[in-house]
Design an enzyme around this catalytic site. Structure first.
Site, PDB file in Angstrom:
ATOM      1  N   HIS A 176       0.780  -1.212   0.043  1.00 33.58           N
ATOM      2  CA  HIS A 176      -0.045  -0.233   0.032  1.00 33.58           C
ATOM      3  C   HIS A 176       0.809   1.349  -0.047  1.00 33.58           C
ATOM      4  CE1 HIS A 176      -3.427  -2.801   1.930  1.00 33.58           C
ATOM      5  NE2 HIS A 176      -3.159  -2.685   0.720  1.00 33.58           N
ATOM      6  N   GLY A 207       0.092 -10.299  12.299  1.00 35.69           N
ATOM      7  CA  GLY A 207      -0.653  -8.958  12.738  1.00 35.69           C
ATOM      8  C   GLY A 207      -1.493  -8.402  11.728  1.00 35.69           C
ATOM      9  N   CYS A 262       2.112 -10.460  18.540  1.00 38.22           N
ATOM     10  CA  CYS A 262       3.067 -10.981  17.499  1.00 38.22           C
ATOM     11  C   CYS A 262       4.444 -10.653  18.145  1.00 38.22           C
ATOM     12  CB  CYS A 262       3.190 -10.327  16.083  1.00 38.22           C
ATOM     13  SG  CYS A 262       2.555  -8.910  15.741  1.00 38.22           S
TER      14      CYS A 262
END
Ligand SMILES: [Zn+2]
Length: 277
Positions: free
Chosen positions: A115, A214, A258
């Protein structure tokens, strides 16, 4: 976390898909986190940003306040552990949905920023890119009264920002062509560049397994890689606190933070011998 260790022993060439959960402990709130003003706002959408100067004023004024938090963020334990896993030869490619650049800051080298990156700004007319850090100086020079808002943003400064009038905010233009500047991240309503998606699919196809870290995979742009791995009969392991959209597809699911899981994994991984290079 012996189950995860076993998974990695059996599938030593991993594609990793990471999401907001690796960055929350680094101080980058995810969309649902109430603490961080600048992501607490409804995510900006592509078309309104491009067509409405008021939306751009709103975006850049809030970004001016939020940027120092992003710029200060340091990699989490999970970021560092994933970088070490790559150094040890277990990670072929890390696909991240995050835009904070913290995987690279932690030392990961083979990363696809699905992204995009917040630390880069792009002109939508001529394609010129510039560092976000430098643009902060221009934003503050254009809008000096926004310089001192930083201190009030956390933990409860959100309301002040909400009520602040941004109609006088001066949004910088491209220094070359006066075009619209946009952070080099994929906004809602904007497609992920095709080349990036293809590289990520290739990495999943060329790996032994997919490790999701995550991410709840609620956004299709990430979920599709779990779908692709499942369709190719590649096992998927996930480390995520809470439910995910792909729970049915996982060979292994570890419902825990995590940072904790990956540091425990690394503590025992010295003994793993693999043929991976
Ligand atoms: Zn330009």
């Amino acid at each position: 976390m012996s189950a995860l260790r076993e998974f990695i022993e059996q599938h030593p060439r991993l594609a990793v898909l990471s999401g907001a959960g690796v960055s929350t402990s680094a101080g980058i709130p995810d969309y649902r986190d109430e603490r961080g003003e600048w992501k607490r706002a409804r995510p900006v959408e592509f078309q309104p940003f491009m067509t409405n100067p008021g939306i751009r004023q709103r975006y850049w004024s809030r970004s001016t306040v939020g940027w120092p938090f992003v710029a200060r963020a340091q990699p989490s334990t999970a970021h560092l552990a994933l970088a070490q896993l790559e150094t040890l030869g277990f990670v072929r490619l890390l696909i991240t949905q995050n835009v904070d650049g913290l995987h690279q800051a932690a030392g990961s080298r083979n990363v696809i920023d699905l992204h995009g990156r917040l630390d880069t700004v792009r002109c939508m007319q001529c394609g010129h890119t510039l560092p976000r850090a430098g643009l902060q100086q221009t934003l503050l020079a254009n809008n000096p009264t926004w310089a001192d808002i930083e201190g009030s943003i956390a933990p409860d400064g959100d309301v002040d920002i909400e009520n602040r009038d941004y109609s006088g905010f001066v949004v910088p233009e491209c220094p070359h062509c006066a075009g619209i500047l946009k952070p080099d991240v994929v906004f809602f309503g904007e497609p992920v560049p095709r080349e990036r998606v293809e590289r990520a699919f290739e990495a999943v196809a060329g790996s032994d397994a997919l490790l999701v870290v995550g991410s709840s995979l609620m956004v299709y742009s990430g979920f599709r890689f779990a779908e692709a791995a499942a369709a190719a009969d590649k096992p998927i392991a996930a480390v995520n606190l809470g439910r995910t959209r792909a729970d049915d597809l996982f060979a292994l699911k570890i419902n825990a933070p995590c940072d904790e899981v990956l540091s425990a994994l690394l503590a025992t991984i010295g003994n793993i011998r693999t043929g991976a290079s």
